[in-house]
Scaffold this active site. Structure first.
Site, mmCIF file in Angstrom:
data_model
loop_
_atom_site.group_PDB
_atom_site.id
_atom_site.type_symbol
_atom_site.label_atom_id
_atom_site.label_comp_id
_atom_site.label_asym_id
_atom_site.label_seq_id
_atom_site.Cartn_x
_atom_site.Cartn_y
_atom_site.Cartn_z
ATOM 1 N N LYS A 81 39.494 23.935 42.492
ATOM 2 C CA LYS A 81 40.590 23.804 41.530
ATOM 3 C C LYS A 81 41.181 22.398 41.541
ATOM 4 O O LYS A 81 41.518 21.860 40.497
ATOM 5 C CB LYS A 81 41.697 24.828 41.813
ATOM 6 C CG LYS A 81 41.310 26.254 41.455
ATOM 7 C CD LYS A 81 42.531 27.166 41.455
ATOM 8 C CE LYS A 81 42.129 28.602 41.136
ATOM 9 N NZ LYS A 81 43.285 29.519 41.085
ATOM 10 N N LYS A 140 29.959 31.815 37.361
ATOM 11 C CA LYS A 140 30.903 32.938 37.321
ATOM 12 C C LYS A 140 31.652 32.945 35.987
ATOM 13 O O LYS A 140 32.066 31.891 35.500
ATOM 14 C CB LYS A 140 31.886 32.733 38.483
ATOM 15 C CG LYS A 140 33.069 33.644 38.515
ATOM 16 C CD LYS A 140 33.977 33.326 39.699
ATOM 17 C CE LYS A 140 35.020 32.266 39.352
ATOM 18 N NZ LYS A 140 36.157 32.229 40.280
ATOM 19 N N LYS A 175 38.123 32.041 33.264
ATOM 20 C CA LYS A 175 38.975 31.618 32.146
ATOM 21 C C LYS A 175 38.857 30.123 31.877
ATOM 22 O O LYS A 175 39.112 29.667 30.776
ATOM 23 C CB LYS A 175 40.433 32.020 32.397
ATOM 24 C CG LYS A 175 41.017 31.490 33.684
ATOM 25 C CD LYS A 175 42.293 32.231 34.061
ATOM 26 C CE LYS A 175 42.612 31.998 35.532
ATOM 27 N NZ LYS A 175 43.432 33.063 36.118
HETATM 28 P P1 AMP Z 1 42.385 35.863 38.774
HETATM 29 O O1 AMP Z 1 42.282 35.873 37.297
HETATM 30 O O2 AMP Z 1 41.877 34.602 39.388
HETATM 31 O O3 AMP Z 1 43.768 36.238 39.256
HETATM 32 O O4 AMP Z 1 41.408 36.998 39.320
HETATM 33 C C1 AMP Z 1 41.758 38.357 39.372
HETATM 34 C C2 AMP Z 1 40.662 39.155 40.033
HETATM 35 O O5 AMP Z 1 39.461 39.126 39.256
HETATM 36 C C3 AMP Z 1 40.260 38.653 41.437
HETATM 37 O O6 AMP Z 1 40.110 39.769 42.282
HETATM 38 C C4 AMP Z 1 38.951 37.959 41.205
HETATM 39 O O7 AMP Z 1 38.114 38.002 42.339
HETATM 40 C C5 AMP Z 1 38.354 38.795 40.082
HETATM 41 N N1 AMP Z 1 37.386 38.022 39.273
HETATM 42 C C6 AMP Z 1 37.654 36.904 38.547
HETATM 43 N N2 AMP Z 1 36.534 36.463 37.932
HETATM 44 C C7 AMP Z 1 35.542 37.332 38.271
HETATM 45 C C8 AMP Z 1 34.148 37.428 37.941
HETATM 46 N N3 AMP Z 1 33.554 36.545 37.133
HETATM 47 N N4 AMP Z 1 33.424 38.449 38.476
HETATM 48 C C9 AMP Z 1 34.017 39.353 39.301
HETATM 49 N N5 AMP Z 1 35.315 39.320 39.639
HETATM 50 C C10 AMP Z 1 36.082 38.318 39.142
HETATM 51 N N1 TRP Z 2 44.321 34.811 44.648
HETATM 52 C C1 TRP Z 2 43.992 35.938 43.819
HETATM 53 C C2 TRP Z 2 43.207 35.463 42.580
HETATM 54 O O1 TRP Z 2 43.256 34.334 42.216
HETATM 55 C C3 TRP Z 2 45.212 36.697 43.371
HETATM 56 C C4 TRP Z 2 45.992 37.242 44.519
HETATM 57 C C5 TRP Z 2 47.204 36.799 44.958
HETATM 58 C C6 TRP Z 2 45.624 38.318 45.365
HETATM 59 N N2 TRP Z 2 47.639 37.539 45.990
HETATM 60 C C7 TRP Z 2 46.698 38.481 46.275
HETATM 61 C C8 TRP Z 2 44.520 39.152 45.435
HETATM 62 C C9 TRP Z 2 46.658 39.450 47.276
HETATM 63 C C10 TRP Z 2 44.480 40.116 46.451
HETATM 64 C C11 TRP Z 2 45.548 40.268 47.355
HETATM 65 O O2 TRP Z 2 42.573 36.258 41.971
#
Ligand code: AMP
Ligand code: TRP
Length: 339
Positions: free
Chosen positions: A118, A201, A204
């Site tokens: 990131k 992967k 977004k």
């Molecule tokens: P985030 O949008 O980063 O907060 O992600 C929310 C959840 O979605 C987290 O548990 C990530 O590991 C899962 N996630 C995000 N992108 C993917 C993907 N391409 N495949 C599987 N899980 C994902």
């Molecule tokens: N870091 C996780 C993500 O980007 C979101 C998250 C924050 C999370 N706190 C958590 C996931 C605690 C599991 C447990 O997707």
């Protein structure tokens, strides 16, 4: 609490940053959250403290927080069967986060690959200290609830490892305080791939929006994206993640959304070519996202109900979080405040 407390506990979170959830979020994480509320004492939150590790417009952040909660409910979370809340409503997250910061080595934090990815994208001048310590806040999120399992996608595995390390370190230094959690990562859907670049992967922040399936897109947009998914020059429909990543990704998505086994799908499409598979999957997707969008909109149209669900969730979450924090403070040696 009316909930069975002899059940093992799960906790997870999702960021309110992108607006719409994407298919990776749903298949990798949220789908498991829905299933686990049947068997576990489940805590799920919208992690707005995590969201501000990158700049956020205040109005958008507020709207996206409600939107994330609405999507979680639309996906099937039931406030009667799980605790759904917003992270900033429970101040103990930031409080335990500080304690965990003081337990983490600088080098240890520097090894977190998500920070490296990131911050590389943003340039090191623009990356904040908050982005650097974000995995440590996640550690606090999990340990506050004494979670046994954390349902997430593969990209979060390293953060769960850090959580385990810090829980063990604290327990070793101050006596048994925290449950050491395990990741709950479903192999098949741990990593959903980009439809245009099936070795990356789905994310977004993808370079090509055609590779990203947003659940709140117009169904016809989704249909188009599925139909133009990158496959390969061969025509055989067979699961082989190495040699045929594009087709394999489509099979995974199809199989998970319909509950049909991959071998069955391979048989069904034997000799039929990619067009048939994509057309049918596009239909499956449209059938999935159409009611999802409607339900999300229904929750958004009734912000009072939504906010009251979140208020009740925060109250239940705080009861648990406050107890863990009090024990932690006592173990560390903080002088109790006189009441
Ligand atoms: P985030 O949008 O980063 O907060 O992600 C929310 C959840 O979605 C987290 O548990 C990530 O590991 C899962 N996630 C995000 N992108 C993917 C993907 N391409 N495949 C599987 N899980 C994902
Ligand atoms: N870091 C996780 C993500 O980007 C979101 C998250 C924050 C999370 N706190 C958590 C996931 C605690 C599991 C447990 O997707």
């Amino acid at each position: 609490m009316g909930m069975a407390t002899d059940r093992p506990r799960v906790l997870s979170g999702i960021q309110p940053t992108a607006g719409s959830f994407h298919l990776g979020n749903y298949l990798g994480a949220v789908r498991q959250w829905v299933a686990l509320q049947e068997s576990h004492d489940a805590f799920y939150m919208v992690v707005d403290l995590h969201a501000i590790t990158v700049p956020q417009d205040p109005k958008e952040l507020r709207a996206n927080t409600r939107l994330a909660a609405a999507q979680l409910l639309a996906a099937g979370l039931d406030p009667e069967r799980c605790t759904l809340f917003v992270q900033s409503h429970v101040p103990e997250h930031a409080q335990l986060g500080w304690v965990m910061n003081c337990l983490t080595g600088f080098g240890e934090a520097s090894r977190m690959t998500q920070f490296k990815d990131k911050s590389a994208k943003q340039g090191s001048d623009r990356a904040t200290v908050g982005l650097f310590t974000y995995p440590i806040l996640q550690v606090a999120d999990i340990l506050l609830y004494q979670a046994n399992e954390v349902p997430v996608g593969e990209d979060q595995r390293q953060h769960i490892e850090l959580t385990r390390d810090l829980a063990e370190r604290f327990n070793g230094r101050y006596g048994q305080t925290f449950t050491v959690p395990k990741p709950h990562i479903i192999k098949e859907t741990a990593k959903i791939f980009d439809l245009q670049d099936p070795t990356a992967k789905m994310s977004k922040s993808t370079a090509n929006p055609k590779g990203l399936v947003n659940l709140l897109d117009e169904p016809k947009v989704t249909v188009k994206k599925v139909k133009s998914a990158v496959t390969d020059t061969d025509t055989e429909i067979r699961f082989d993640a190495e040699a045929k990543p594009g087709v394999s990704n489509l099979l995974t998505i199809y199989s998970t959304l319909t509950g049909t086994g991959i071998p069955e799908l391979e048989q069904k499409y034997a000799g039929k070519g990619y067009g048939a598979l994509k057309t049918d999957l596009a239909e499956v997707m449209a059938e999935f996202v159409t009611p999802f969008r409607t339900r999300t909109q229904e929750y958004l149209d009734d912000p009072e109900t939504l906010d009251s669900i979140l208020a009740k969730g925060a109250e239940k979450a705080r009861a648990v979080a406050a107890e863990t924090l009090a024990t932690t403070y006592e173990r560390i040696g903080f002088l109790p405040a006189k009441h």
